[in-house]
Design a protein around this motif. Structure first.
Motif, mmCIF file in Angstrom:
data_model
loop_
_atom_site.group_PDB
_atom_site.id
_atom_site.type_symbol
_atom_site.label_atom_id
_atom_site.label_comp_id
_atom_site.label_asym_id
_atom_site.label_seq_id
_atom_site.Cartn_x
_atom_site.Cartn_y
_atom_site.Cartn_z
ATOM 1 N N TRP A 129 -2.663 -3.776 2.675
ATOM 2 C CA TRP A 129 -3.460 -2.631 3.086
ATOM 3 C C TRP A 129 -2.534 -1.594 3.687
ATOM 4 O O TRP A 129 -1.374 -1.876 3.962
ATOM 5 C CB TRP A 129 -4.589 -3.002 4.040
ATOM 6 C CG TRP A 129 -4.270 -3.862 5.223
ATOM 7 C CD1 TRP A 129 -4.457 -5.202 5.324
ATOM 8 C CD2 TRP A 129 -3.727 -3.448 6.496
ATOM 9 N NE1 TRP A 129 -4.066 -5.648 6.565
ATOM 10 C CE2 TRP A 129 -3.619 -4.591 7.301
ATOM 11 C CE3 TRP A 129 -3.343 -2.224 7.020
ATOM 12 C CZ2 TRP A 129 -3.128 -4.554 8.602
ATOM 13 C CZ3 TRP A 129 -2.853 -2.177 8.315
ATOM 14 C CH2 TRP A 129 -2.753 -3.340 9.089
ATOM 15 N N LEU B 44 -4.180 4.384 7.483
ATOM 16 C CA LEU B 44 -4.744 5.675 7.090
ATOM 17 C C LEU B 44 -4.690 6.693 8.222
ATOM 18 O O LEU B 44 -4.623 7.902 7.969
ATOM 19 C CB LEU B 44 -6.188 5.491 6.631
ATOM 20 C CG LEU B 44 -6.394 4.514 5.474
ATOM 21 C CD1 LEU B 44 -7.870 4.313 5.202
ATOM 22 C CD2 LEU B 44 -5.662 4.984 4.229
ATOM 23 N N ARG C 79 -7.215 1.434 9.094
ATOM 24 C CA ARG C 79 -6.541 0.843 7.935
ATOM 25 C C ARG C 79 -7.463 0.832 6.726
ATOM 26 O O ARG C 79 -8.692 0.888 6.848
ATOM 27 C CB ARG C 79 -6.057 -0.566 8.248
ATOM 28 C CG ARG C 79 -7.174 -1.576 8.425
ATOM 29 C CD ARG C 79 -6.610 -2.987 8.348
ATOM 30 N NE ARG C 79 -7.587 -4.007 8.619
ATOM 31 C CZ ARG C 79 -8.470 -4.464 7.732
ATOM 32 N NH1 ARG C 79 -8.527 -3.974 6.519
ATOM 33 N NH2 ARG C 79 -9.327 -5.416 8.068
ATOM 34 N N SER C 80 -6.834 0.723 5.571
ATOM 35 C CA SER C 80 -7.596 0.653 4.329
ATOM 36 C C SER C 80 -8.230 -0.730 4.189
ATOM 37 O O SER C 80 -7.898 -1.663 4.926
ATOM 38 C CB SER C 80 -6.686 0.942 3.139
ATOM 39 O OG SER C 80 -5.672 -0.056 3.047
ATOM 40 N N GLN C 81 -9.103 -0.832 3.220
ATOM 41 C CA GLN C 81 -9.756 -2.122 2.967
ATOM 42 C C GLN C 81 -8.756 -3.113 2.391
ATOM 43 O O GLN C 81 -7.733 -2.735 1.832
ATOM 44 C CB GLN C 81 -10.931 -1.941 2.026
ATOM 45 C CG GLN C 81 -10.560 -1.458 0.632
ATOM 46 C CD GLN C 81 -11.799 -1.121 -0.183
ATOM 47 O OE1 GLN C 81 -12.852 -0.874 0.347
ATOM 48 N NE2 GLN C 81 -11.653 -1.110 -1.484
ATOM 49 N N ASN D 104 -13.086 0.937 4.957
ATOM 50 C CA ASN D 104 -11.938 1.003 5.853
ATOM 51 C C ASN D 104 -12.342 0.508 7.242
ATOM 52 O O ASN D 104 -13.519 0.501 7.579
ATOM 53 C CB ASN D 104 -11.422 2.443 5.926
ATOM 54 C CG ASN D 104 -10.980 2.941 4.567
ATOM 55 O OD1 ASN D 104 -10.389 2.207 3.783
ATOM 56 N ND2 ASN D 104 -11.276 4.189 4.274
#
Length: 130
Positions: A54, A57, A79-81, A88
């Motif tokens: 991940w 972001l 953070r992203s998935q 997220n």
């Protein structure tokens, strides 16, 4: 949630090599906290894609706070998935340096559930005691 997917999580990681005391954390200057934040961000940027798949972001940074008399370094980022998850996540890392009793508590929740979950996570964080 109703689909069986996680929307929030809490983990605690023991840090046996915690080399700072509570008094040392309480004495940190704003520039010390900024240096800690910069090194934490760099370490996460280097490790997240390689190890966890991940990406970061948004980075809100690290603050020094006192919770129920305990000095805590709180780092917050989005953070992203991850594979198999949806959406997220906002993450707060609460690092408690206390010599050999040091630990890190990670509190995270899905961004699209922030309205409901952030107050719950805030309550959990405010209950921290050592």
């Amino acid at each position: 949630n109703d689909a069986g997917k996680s929307v929030a999580g809490i983990t605690v990681t023991y840090l046996p090599d915690g080399n700072l005391s509570q008094n040392e954390i309480k004495a940190l200057s704003p520039s010390d906290v900024n240096a800690y934040d910069a090194s934490t961000k760099k370490a996460f940027e280097e490790a997240t894609l390689r190890l966890y798949k991940w990406s970061i972001l948004a980075w809100k940074g690290t603050t020094k706070e006192t919770i129920n008399g305990t000095a805590v370094l709180i780092t917050e980022y989005k953070r992203s998935q991850t594979k198999g998850s949806v959406g997220n996540y906002w993450v707060r890392l609460l690092t408690v340096f206390n010599g050999p009793k040091s630990f890190r508590m990670t509190v995270s929740y899905r961004e699209d559930q922030e309205y409901v979950l952030r107050p719950i996570c805030d309550h959990i964080i405010s209950s921290l005691r050592i």
